[in-house]
Scaffold this active site. Structure first.
Site, PDB file in Angstrom:
ATOM      1  N   SER A 175      -2.810  -6.535   3.320  1.00 20.39           N
ATOM      2  CA  SER A 175      -3.177  -5.762   4.463  1.00 20.39           C
ATOM      3  C   SER A 175      -1.825  -5.396   5.316  1.00 20.39           C
ATOM      4  O   SER A 175      -0.909  -6.056   5.027  1.00 20.39           O
ATOM      5  CB  SER A 175      -4.382  -6.325   5.423  1.00 20.39           C
ATOM      6  N   LYS A 227       3.393  -5.673   6.049  1.00 23.63           N
ATOM      7  CA  LYS A 227       2.237  -5.477   4.805  1.00 23.63           C
ATOM      8  C   LYS A 227       2.255  -7.280   4.515  1.00 23.63           C
ATOM      9  O   LYS A 227       3.390  -7.840   3.954  1.00 23.63           O
ATOM     10  CB  LYS A 227       2.711  -5.031   3.646  1.00 23.63           C
ATOM     11  N   ASP A 283       1.958   3.278 -10.396  1.00 21.94           N
ATOM     12  CA  ASP A 283       0.895   3.322  -9.439  1.00 21.94           C
ATOM     13  C   ASP A 283       1.138   4.423  -8.386  1.00 21.94           C
ATOM     14  O   ASP A 283       0.878   4.329  -7.200  1.00 21.94           O
ATOM     15  CB  ASP A 283       0.537   2.105  -8.847  1.00 21.94           C
TER      16      ASP A 283
END
Length: 264
Positions: free
Chosen positions: A95, A110, A205
């Protein structure tokens, strides 16, 4: 039957026409040549300027103070004990919270999920990558936290959030110029990772949630948790597939083939 009279052809002076053509050629030819030369000079100047600008992309990174490793208590203090009211994003690896360091600078923190062993490996991999790259369109990692309680990145705060929200959020809208500019920002950083750095890096990604926007709507690429560092002489590699369905390249999703083409 009346005879049809045809008007006589006008008498022209061929010598006069020839002089007119020569005069036109004398005037037009230099103008055309001059215009062509000016065009070439402008083109060469533009290309040189673009090349110079690209070479400085890695240098023109916003000056953000880099801190030493922070402790877990400092992370707790910055986020008000990791309070949910400071939550600004969630992902498969953890998160993201908005926080304020003791210096007063606002950051994004983070916090990774330590229950996931793969996430811990991603932390080490991302640290390795971020130590080796520097570009104005990469999210700056200010510092990190590594303890028995947590693994966390302290990142440059991006007030306009993710591209995902701007593309699909109800209250966010991008005009054509903003969309093209964001595409260019992302293309520049990917070009840098693939060709402008001593180490060849494949992001693996790349997706809207991993593209963040600063206060000026400049795009910054983040999240190198599953990125791959390849040898310069090796453009492809086989690995475990970890990307996001819907965004990963077919050859990566089916066979685990990592390449720069997948990012593109």
């Amino acid at each position: 039957m009346r005879a049809i009279t045809v008007p006589a052809c006008p008498i022209t002076n061929s010598g006069q026409q020839s002089k007119s053509k020569k005069l036109v050629l004398k005037v037009v030819t230099p103008v055309v040549i001059s215009s062509f030369v000016i065009f070439l000079l402008v083109l060469i100047w533009t290309l040189k300027r673009q090349k110079k600008g690209k070479s400085k992309d890695a240098e023109n990174v916003p000056e953000i103070r880099t801190y030493e490793l922070v402790s877990y208590p400092e992370i707790q203090r910055a986020t008000n004990n990791i309070d949910g009211s400071n939550l600004i994003g969630m992902g498969g690896s953890g998160s993201v919270y908005k926080g304020t360091l003791s210096s007063g600078i606002v950051v994004a923190i983070k916090v990774l999920d330590l229950q996931n062993e793969e996430v811990c490996k991603r932390f080490d991999r991302e640290c390795e990558v971020m130590r080796n790259v520097r570009h104005k369109n990469l999210v700056t990692v200010i510092t990190t936290c590594s303890s028995e309680h947590t693994r966390a990145f302290v990142l440059e705060y991006m007030p306009n959030g993710s591209l995902e929200n701007w593309l699909y959020g109800e209250d966010c809208h991008l005009n054509l110029l903003q969309r093209v500019t964001i595409m260019l920002d992302v293309a520049l950083v990917i070009e840098y990772l693939h060709h402008g750095h001593a180490t060849l890096i494949v992001h693996c990604d790349l997706k809207p949630t991993n593209i963040l926007l600063d206060e000026n709507m400049v795009a910054h690429v983040c999240d190198f948790g599953i990125s791959k560092i390849l040898a310069v002489s090796m453009s492809t590699a086989h690995t475990e597939t970890l990307g996001t369905l819907g965004y990963i390249a077919p050859e990566y999703g089916l066979e685990g083939i990592v390449s720069t083409s997948g990012d593109v």
